[in-house]
Motif scaffolding. Structure first.
Motif, PDB file in Angstrom:
ATOM      1  N   LEU A 210       0.874  -1.099  -0.199  1.00 40.89           N
ATOM      2  CA  LEU A 210      -0.181   0.174   0.324  1.00 40.89           C
ATOM      3  C   LEU A 210       1.135   1.416   0.245  1.00 40.89           C
ATOM      4  O   LEU A 210       1.455   1.687   1.106  1.00 40.89           O
ATOM      5  N   LEU A 211       0.627   2.207  -0.992  1.00 44.50           N
ATOM      6  CA  LEU A 211       1.815   3.559  -1.273  1.00 44.50           C
ATOM      7  C   LEU A 211       0.571   4.068  -1.014  1.00 44.50           C
ATOM      8  O   LEU A 211      -0.664   4.357  -2.102  1.00 44.50           O
ATOM      9  N   VAL A 212       0.686   5.984  -0.100  1.00 43.29           N
ATOM     10  CA  VAL A 212      -0.013   6.978  -0.513  1.00 43.29           C
ATOM     11  C   VAL A 212       0.414   8.057  -0.289  1.00 43.29           C
ATOM     12  O   VAL A 212       1.512   8.018   0.555  1.00 43.29           O
ATOM     13  N   SER A 213       0.502   8.661  -1.411  1.00 45.02           N
ATOM     14  CA  SER A 213       1.079   9.470  -1.715  1.00 45.02           C
ATOM     15  C   SER A 213       0.196  10.730  -1.379  1.00 45.02           C
ATOM     16  O   SER A 213      -0.698  11.397  -1.684  1.00 45.02           O
ATOM     17  N   ASN A 214       1.435  11.828  -1.239  1.00 42.69           N
ATOM     18  CA  ASN A 214       0.976  13.494  -1.335  1.00 42.69           C
ATOM     19  C   ASN A 214       0.511  13.449  -3.368  1.00 42.69           C
ATOM     20  O   ASN A 214       2.168  14.459  -3.560  1.00 42.69           O
ATOM     21  N   ASN A 215       0.063  13.503  -3.441  1.00 39.45           N
ATOM     22  CA  ASN A 215      -0.315  13.618  -5.041  1.00 39.45           C
ATOM     23  C   ASN A 215       0.054  12.611  -5.390  1.00 39.45           C
ATOM     24  O   ASN A 215       1.182  11.910  -5.465  1.00 39.45           O
ATOM     25  N   PRO A 216      -0.563  12.395  -6.882  1.00 33.67           N
ATOM     26  CA  PRO A 216      -0.509  11.196  -7.552  1.00 33.67           C
ATOM     27  C   PRO A 216       0.934  11.101  -8.473  1.00 33.67           C
ATOM     28  O   PRO A 216       1.362  12.232  -8.623  1.00 33.67           O
ATOM     29  N   TYR A 217       1.673  10.151  -8.368  1.00 35.05           N
ATOM     30  CA  TYR A 217       2.145  10.243  -9.685  1.00 35.05           C
ATOM     31  C   TYR A 217       2.115   9.317 -11.048  1.00 35.05           C
ATOM     32  O   TYR A 217       0.984   9.101 -11.235  1.00 35.05           O
ATOM     33  N   ALA A 218       3.217   9.820 -11.708  1.00 32.41           N
ATOM     34  CA  ALA A 218       2.718   9.392 -13.594  1.00 32.41           C
ATOM     35  C   ALA A 218       3.208   8.316 -13.181  1.00 32.41           C
ATOM     36  O   ALA A 218       3.623   7.479 -12.520  1.00 32.41           O
ATOM     37  N   LEU A 219       1.506   7.950 -13.800  1.00 33.19           N
ATOM     38  CA  LEU A 219       1.502   6.133 -14.281  1.00 33.19           C
ATOM     39  C   LEU A 219       2.928   5.441 -15.558  1.00 33.19           C
ATOM     40  O   LEU A 219       3.180   4.394 -15.378  1.00 33.19           O
ATOM     41  N   ASN A 220       2.753   6.416 -16.940  1.00 34.08           N
ATOM     42  CA  ASN A 220       3.671   5.865 -18.189  1.00 34.08           C
ATOM     43  C   ASN A 220       3.590   7.563 -18.408  1.00 34.08           C
ATOM     44  O   ASN A 220       4.037   8.330 -17.931  1.00 34.08           O
ATOM     45  N   GLY A 221       5.065   7.110 -19.455  1.00 31.57           N
ATOM     46  CA  GLY A 221       5.130   7.551 -20.766  1.00 31.57           C
ATOM     47  C   GLY A 221       6.666   8.986 -19.500  1.00 31.57           C
ATOM     48  O   GLY A 221       7.390   8.207 -18.549  1.00 31.57           O
ATOM     49  N   PRO A 222       7.055   9.984 -20.215  1.00 28.75           N
ATOM     50  CA  PRO A 222       7.516  11.446 -20.010  1.00 28.75           C
ATOM     51  C   PRO A 222       7.263  11.540 -18.357  1.00 28.75           C
ATOM     52  O   PRO A 222       6.360  11.563 -17.980  1.00 28.75           O
ATOM     53  N   GLY A 223       8.078  11.365 -17.311  1.00 31.30           N
ATOM     54  CA  GLY A 223       8.166  11.692 -16.043  1.00 31.30           C
ATOM     55  C   GLY A 223       7.563  10.508 -15.234  1.00 31.30           C
ATOM     56  O   GLY A 223       6.808  11.020 -14.185  1.00 31.30           O
ATOM     57  N   LEU A 224       8.215   9.333 -15.615  1.00 30.46           N
ATOM     58  CA  LEU A 224       7.803   8.115 -15.261  1.00 30.46           C
ATOM     59  C   LEU A 224       8.303   8.035 -13.487  1.00 30.46           C
ATOM     60  O   LEU A 224       9.135   8.191 -13.581  1.00 30.46           O
ATOM     61  N   GLY A 225       7.076   8.176 -12.422  1.00 34.81           N
ATOM     62  CA  GLY A 225       7.756   7.891 -11.140  1.00 34.81           C
ATOM     63  C   GLY A 225       7.893   9.037 -10.442  1.00 34.81           C
ATOM     64  O   GLY A 225       8.199   9.993  -9.634  1.00 34.81           O
ATOM     65  N   THR A 226       7.512  10.315 -11.224  1.00 35.64           N
ATOM     66  CA  THR A 226       7.400  12.031 -10.880  1.00 35.64           C
ATOM     67  C   THR A 226       5.966  12.173  -9.990  1.00 35.64           C
ATOM     68  O   THR A 226       4.941  11.406 -11.157  1.00 35.64           O
ATOM     69  N   ARG A 227       5.545  13.211  -9.923  1.00 33.20           N
ATOM     70  CA  ARG A 227       4.059  13.661  -9.768  1.00 33.20           C
ATOM     71  C   ARG A 227       4.578  15.390 -10.359  1.00 33.20           C
ATOM     72  O   ARG A 227       4.824  15.999 -10.239  1.00 33.20           O
ATOM     73  N   PRO A 228       2.995  14.604 -11.158  1.00 34.48           N
ATOM     74  CA  PRO A 228       2.576  15.639 -12.743  1.00 34.48           C
ATOM     75  C   PRO A 228       2.573  17.553 -11.640  1.00 34.48           C
ATOM     76  O   PRO A 228       3.106  18.356 -11.765  1.00 34.48           O
ATOM     77  N   THR A 229       2.008  17.021  -9.802  1.00 34.62           N
ATOM     78  CA  THR A 229       1.922  18.796  -9.852  1.00 34.62           C
ATOM     79  C   THR A 229       2.007  18.032  -7.639  1.00 34.62           C
ATOM     80  O   THR A 229       1.789  16.868  -7.445  1.00 34.62           O
ATOM     81  N   LEU A 230       2.393  19.449  -6.502  1.00 30.77           N
ATOM     82  CA  LEU A 230       2.065  18.730  -5.551  1.00 30.77           C
ATOM     83  C   LEU A 230       0.682  19.882  -5.097  1.00 30.77           C
ATOM     84  O   LEU A 230       0.562  20.131  -3.780  1.00 30.77           O
ATOM     85  N   ALA A 231       0.157  20.124  -5.999  1.00 30.34           N
ATOM     86  CA  ALA A 231      -1.163  21.169  -5.601  1.00 30.34           C
ATOM     87  C   ALA A 231      -2.440  20.904  -5.918  1.00 30.34           C
ATOM     88  O   ALA A 231      -3.034  21.657  -6.737  1.00 30.34           O
ATOM     89  N   GLY A 232      -3.245  19.027  -6.229  1.00 32.90           N
ATOM     90  CA  GLY A 232      -3.458  19.084  -7.162  1.00 32.90           C
ATOM     91  C   GLY A 232      -4.579  19.066  -5.445  1.00 32.90           C
ATOM     92  O   GLY A 232      -5.922  18.880  -6.029  1.00 32.90           O
ATOM     93  N   GLY A 233      -4.245  18.741  -4.895  1.00 33.57           N
ATOM     94  CA  GLY A 233      -5.073  18.412  -3.187  1.00 33.57           C
ATOM     95  C   GLY A 233      -5.821  17.472  -3.012  1.00 33.57           C
ATOM     96  O   GLY A 233      -6.894  16.620  -3.041  1.00 33.57           O
ATOM     97  N   ARG A 234      -5.220  15.676  -3.621  1.00 37.48           N
ATOM     98  CA  ARG A 234      -5.460  14.667  -3.601  1.00 37.48           C
ATOM     99  C   ARG A 234      -4.264  13.892  -3.197  1.00 37.48           C
ATOM    100  O   ARG A 234      -2.678  13.974  -3.261  1.00 37.48           O
TER     101      ARG A 234
END
Length: 326
Positions: A210-234
């Motif tokens: 179980l992994l719970v992150s501060n905003n979702p990570y990118a699933l695939n493609g460019p930037g895999l494994g990083t978060r597109p935003t830290l201000a999405g409120g999710r």
């Protein structure tokens, strides 16, 4: 007729991504963990370079409690807090900064520096990260929270949560994860009895990860494994069921504002890479725009997933295979 070549597109700057210029603080203080990243702060002469910029430094000793030291410098008049350390240390100081409404500066001298990468700090320019104090830009970002404790990246439970408890995890992450998986998933092994309900109403009662992150990570493609935003409120939520749970696809990812996880008693967890024990039930939430962060005006100001947009990487609830805790 020959036409002039099209000009190269301008790279976006932090200001084009919601960062705003700010005046330097009057009394900035940088806490330094000299043991992080095998001595990266010392190799990069962080204390000396900070003092050259007029930044007060506090170097942590072996017996120091980081939060206590951070609270002490705030009580003494600090109006900006920075941390030169790994992600776990960053989260501790960020919690103090958020509680007092102070700007927070990340100096990436840990092993992996996941938070710096997603924040848009240039991890190859460690001394330049200090310019956040003197020539910085600022914005508000979210923080995650579990049972009242702040996290910047993620909380890992299950195999990861067990592996982080091992003394060998820091030096041999992959091997320790593999050995932990064999031990807890093999014959006679015991996984923590975690239970949760996903966004479709399905119960997960046989969790391997179980992994719970501060905003979702990118699933695939460019930037895999990083978060597109830290201000999405999710929160980003990823579950991986144990092999004997075969009624549904074993992996499920979604996003939510909050999450409750049931467990019998205390649970081993990794919070931003630090081994901790949490008391059930585990109450996860996101705190939108809770932290003022500053970075150098010359640093990117966005993660790889945000710098090279991909439609799939911004899909709601998208997640990669679980990133390893620092």
């Amino acid at each position: 007729m020959n036409h002039p070549p099209h000009p190269a597109p301008r790279l976006s700057t932090p200001m084009s991504r919601g960062w705003c210029p700010v005046k330097p603080p009057r009394r900035p203080v940088l806490l330094v963990n000299p043991r992080s990243g095998d001595g990266a702060a010392t190799r990069n002469e962080i204390v000396e370079r900070a003092r050259e910029r007029g930044i007060e430094t506090v170097t942590l000793g072996p017996g120091d409690d980081l939060r206590t030291r951070a609270l002490a410098v705030v009580a003494d008049g600090a109006d900006a807090l920075g941390m030169a350390g790994g992600d776990g240390s960053l989260a501790d100081v960020a919690a103090v900064a958020a509680a007092h409404g102070l700007p927070f500066v990340c100096i990436p001298v840990g092993t992996r520096n996941h938070f710096a990468l997603d924040l848009g700090v240039d991890r190859q320019d460690v001394p330049g990260a200090l310019d956040a104090f003197t020539d910085g830009v600022e914005r508000l970002i979210d923080v995650g929270e579990v049972n009242g404790r702040i996290f910047l990246n993620n909380v890992s439970l299950g195999i990861y949560g067990e592996a982080v408890q091992q003394a060998s995890y820091r030096d041999t992450k992959v091997r320790t994860l593999a050995e932990t998986a064999r031990r807890v998933l093999g014959p006679g092994g015991r996984m923590p009895a975690l239970r949760l309900i996903d966004d479709t109403g399905r119960e997960h009662a046989h969790l391997a990860v179980l992994l719970v992150s501060n905003n979702p990570y990118a699933l695939n493609g460019p930037g895999l494994g990083t978060r597109p935003t830290l201000a999405g409120g999710r929160l980003g939520i990823l579950v991986l069921d144990t092999p004997d749970e075969r009624q549904h696809p074993p992996e499920r990812a979604w996003s939510a504002h909050q999450l409750e996880v049931q467990a019998p008693a205390t649970v081993h967890a990794g919070i931003d890479g630090e081994a901790v024990e949490l008391v059930a039930p585990l109450e996860f939430a996101v705190r939108p725009a809770a932290l003022r962060v500053r970075i150098s005006a010359r640093h990117p100001g966005a993660s790889p997933a945000a710098r090279i947009p991909s439609p799939r990487s911004h899909r709601a609830g998208a997640q990669p295979s679980p990133p390893t805790a620092e």
